[in-house]
Design a protein around this motif. Structure first.
Motif, short mmCIF file in Angstrom:
data_model
loop_
_atom_site.label_atom_id
_atom_site.label_comp_id
_atom_site.label_asym_id
_atom_site.label_seq_id
_atom_site.Cartn_x
_atom_site.Cartn_y
_atom_site.Cartn_z
N ASP A 162 69.92 -3.23 33.08
CA ASP A 162 69.03 -4.03 33.91
C ASP A 162 69.16 -5.51 33.54
O ASP A 162 69.65 -5.85 32.46
CB ASP A 162 67.58 -3.57 33.71
CG ASP A 162 66.69 -3.87 34.91
OD1 ASP A 162 67.22 -4.31 35.94
OD2 ASP A 162 65.48 -3.62 34.81
N LEU A 165 62.05 -4.03 37.96
CA LEU A 165 62.06 -2.58 38.02
C LEU A 165 60.65 -2.05 37.81
O LEU A 165 59.94 -2.46 36.89
CB LEU A 165 63.00 -2.01 36.94
CG LEU A 165 63.10 -0.49 36.86
CD1 LEU A 165 63.66 0.09 38.16
CD2 LEU A 165 63.97 -0.08 35.68
N SER A 196 71.85 -6.24 38.19
CA SER A 196 71.84 -5.04 37.37
C SER A 196 73.13 -4.27 37.64
O SER A 196 73.76 -4.45 38.68
CB SER A 196 70.61 -4.16 37.66
OG SER A 196 70.64 -3.72 39.00
#
Length: 149
Positions: free
Chosen positions: A30, A37, A90
């Protein structure tokens, strides 16, 4: 690789809507500097931010892992939300399913306390059903429930 070019008009919007990953698992590098997220809390149904931790990976369990584990693993509902007007990147590695074998719980995960929850299925068949029914949060697994479930 995912790259989100968020502008001021994007703040508060979803970059990716709530979904589960269809495969076995997803390994995610990430963005270490930009949050976004979120996962669904299984008990409350609330979306909970997953703040990035530098030097770590996020592993999401997918629909296939839920079926393979006889329901012991949970597929994770999640999304990406824009919190700030910036670029967010990401990298995801998707581990899908066996190509030439059916997805099925191994005998070690099936017993009298844990009867078979899902009939064996072909991942491609599952993918087509999930896509055609737009069941992006794992609902298509219901079509493969064993009769005793």
């Amino acid at each position: 690789m995912n790259k989100y070019n968020y502008g001021p008009e994007s703040v508060g919007m979803s970059g990716v809507i709530v979904h589960t990953d269809p495969g076995f698992l997803t390994i995610l590098q990430d963005d270490e500097n930009v949050s976004g997220l979120e996962v669904v809390d299984e008990i409350t149904g609330d979306l909970v931010p997953v703040d990035p931790i530098p030097g770590t990976l996020v592993v999401n369990v997918g629909d296939v892992a839920k079926a393979w584990s006889n329901g012991r693993f949970r597929n994770v509902k999640h999304r990406v939300q824009c919190y700030e007007p910036t670029v967010r990147t990401s990298i995801a590695l998707f581990v899908l399913a066996p190509k030439d074998e059916k997805v099925e719980a191994p005998p070690q995960l099936v017993d009298s306390d844990h009867p078979r929850r899902y009939i064996p299925f072909d991942f491609e068949e599952y993918w087509k059903l999930r896509t055609s029914t737009r069941s992006i949060t794992g609902e298509a697994l219901q079509s493969f429930l064993a009769k005793s479930s």
